[in-house]
Scaffold this active site. Structure first.
Site, PDB file in Angstrom:
ATOM      1  N   ASP A 131      -2.201  -0.014   5.810  1.00 38.89           N
ATOM      2  CA  ASP A 131      -2.638   0.578   7.085  1.00 38.89           C
ATOM      3  C   ASP A 131      -4.145   0.663   7.252  1.00 38.89           C
ATOM      4  O   ASP A 131      -4.635   0.760   8.373  1.00 38.89           O
ATOM      5  CB  ASP A 131      -2.078   2.006   7.203  1.00 38.89           C
ATOM      6  CG  ASP A 131      -2.671   2.925   6.152  1.00 38.89           C
ATOM      7  OD1 ASP A 131      -2.525   2.603   4.955  1.00 38.89           O
ATOM      8  OD2 ASP A 131      -3.303   3.928   6.513  1.00 38.89           O
ATOM      9  N   ASP A 161       0.863  -1.174   0.000  1.00 35.70           N
ATOM     10  CA  ASP A 161       0.000   0.000   0.000  1.00 35.70           C
ATOM     11  C   ASP A 161       0.911   1.238   0.000  1.00 35.70           C
ATOM     12  O   ASP A 161       2.106   1.136   0.321  1.00 35.70           O
ATOM     13  CB  ASP A 161      -0.888  -0.059   1.249  1.00 35.70           C
ATOM     14  CG  ASP A 161      -1.694   1.204   1.441  1.00 35.70           C
ATOM     15  OD1 ASP A 161      -2.236   1.719   0.444  1.00 35.70           O
ATOM     16  OD2 ASP A 161      -1.784   1.674   2.591  1.00 35.70           O
ATOM     17  N   ASP A 195      -0.217   5.205   0.685  1.00 37.88           N
ATOM     18  CA  ASP A 195      -0.475   6.263   1.682  1.00 37.88           C
ATOM     19  C   ASP A 195      -0.658   5.674   3.077  1.00 37.88           C
ATOM     20  O   ASP A 195      -1.453   4.754   3.283  1.00 37.88           O
ATOM     21  CB  ASP A 195      -1.719   7.049   1.275  1.00 37.88           C
ATOM     22  CG  ASP A 195      -1.508   7.824  -0.010  1.00 37.88           C
ATOM     23  OD1 ASP A 195      -1.146   9.000   0.069  1.00 37.88           O
ATOM     24  OD2 ASP A 195      -1.687   7.218  -1.096  1.00 37.88           O
TER      25      ASP A 195
HETATM   26 MG   LIG Z   1      -3.001   3.290   3.050  1.00 40.39          MG
END
Ligand SMILES: [Mg+2]
Length: 251
Positions: A202, A24, A26
């Site tokens: 996240d 991932d 961001d």
């Molecule tokens: Mg992310």
């Protein structure tokens, strides 16, 4: 909301030669900024990703909520041959290109109304991703309820769409596809096929990826302290992720 106690999760081992690495962007590789455009990629991270991709014979892919063109712009001049954008809705690899679907007719008017609403909440951002619309309130935390309510209200005008809730963002996006499905598909192709799948992310949208790599005997790595999560490992921050990846280059 009840506060979940942190589940103990070990730090993942250093990247290994037989991994297929899915990352991932961001909140995982790069730190959040007030707006999606405000994010910057450290030069060292580009070098690390390129060196790791070489070490893994190309089995490294970015799997992001950003559109592919946005990923290429963010990481330029680096351009990884394999990437999945829009939470897996669009994809490119050595073997296939999957484009995002055309948005429904009402998409443009919904976008314009969202922009109008955003003018009343300075600091919010309406991100037109082509097939999806992101409503961000990181720069205006008080606007969260108004943007969520707006998304709920306009969703019925976009047939086949659903909401994707995230970290200070809600997105209107096509219901089909997710990050897990994109990872699953890439694992059927060389150079990913036959490798140990590893995915780090996240946000809530990353849980579908964790489920896939867990099912396939791989390593799921939660970045940060969001709970609950199906991930088996944890790194505390994007900086910790960058250090972890750098270990894979030094090895
Ligand atoms: Mg992310």
């Amino acid at each position: 909301m009840p506060k979940h106690r942190d589940k103990p999760r070990p730090r993942p081992p250093a990247p290994a030669d037989d991994w297929a690495l899915f990352l991932d962007v961001d909140g995982c590789l790069v730190d959040f900024a007030d707006t999606p455009d405000g994010v910057s990629v450290p030069a060292r991270l580009r070098a690390t990703l390129e060196a790791l991709a070489t070490r893994l014979d190309g089995a490294l892919a970015l799997v992001s909520g950003r559109p592919l063109r946005g990923l290429d712009h963010l990481f330029a001049p680096m351009r990884l041959p394999t990437a999945a954008g829009l939470h897996g809705l669009e994809r490119r690899s050595a073997h296939q290109v999957q484009a995002a679907p055309e948005p429904p007719p009402a998409f443009a008017s919904v976008r314009d109304e969202a922009r109008q609403l955003a003018t009343r909440w300075p600091g919010t951002v309406v991100e037109d991703k082509g097939a999806a619309l992101g409503l961000h309130w990181r720069g205006a935390p008080a606007a969260g309820d108004a943007l969520r309510d707006f998304a709920d209200a306009v969703l019925p005008r976009l047939p086949g769409y659903r909401l994707q809730h995230g970290n200070q963002v809600v997105e209107l996006r096509p219901a089909e596809g997710d990050k897990g499905a994109a990872i699953d598909a890439l694992l059927e192709e060389p150079p990913f096929r036959g490798r140990v799948p590893v995915f780090a992310g996240d946000d809530i949208t990353d849980e579908s990826g964790f489920a896939v790599v867990n099912r396939r005997g791989g390593l799921s790595v939660l970045v940060g302290d969001r709970e609950p999560s199906a991930a088996h490992y944890r790194l505390r921050s994007p900086e910790a992720v960058r250090r972890w990846l750098a270990e894979g280059v030094a090895a």
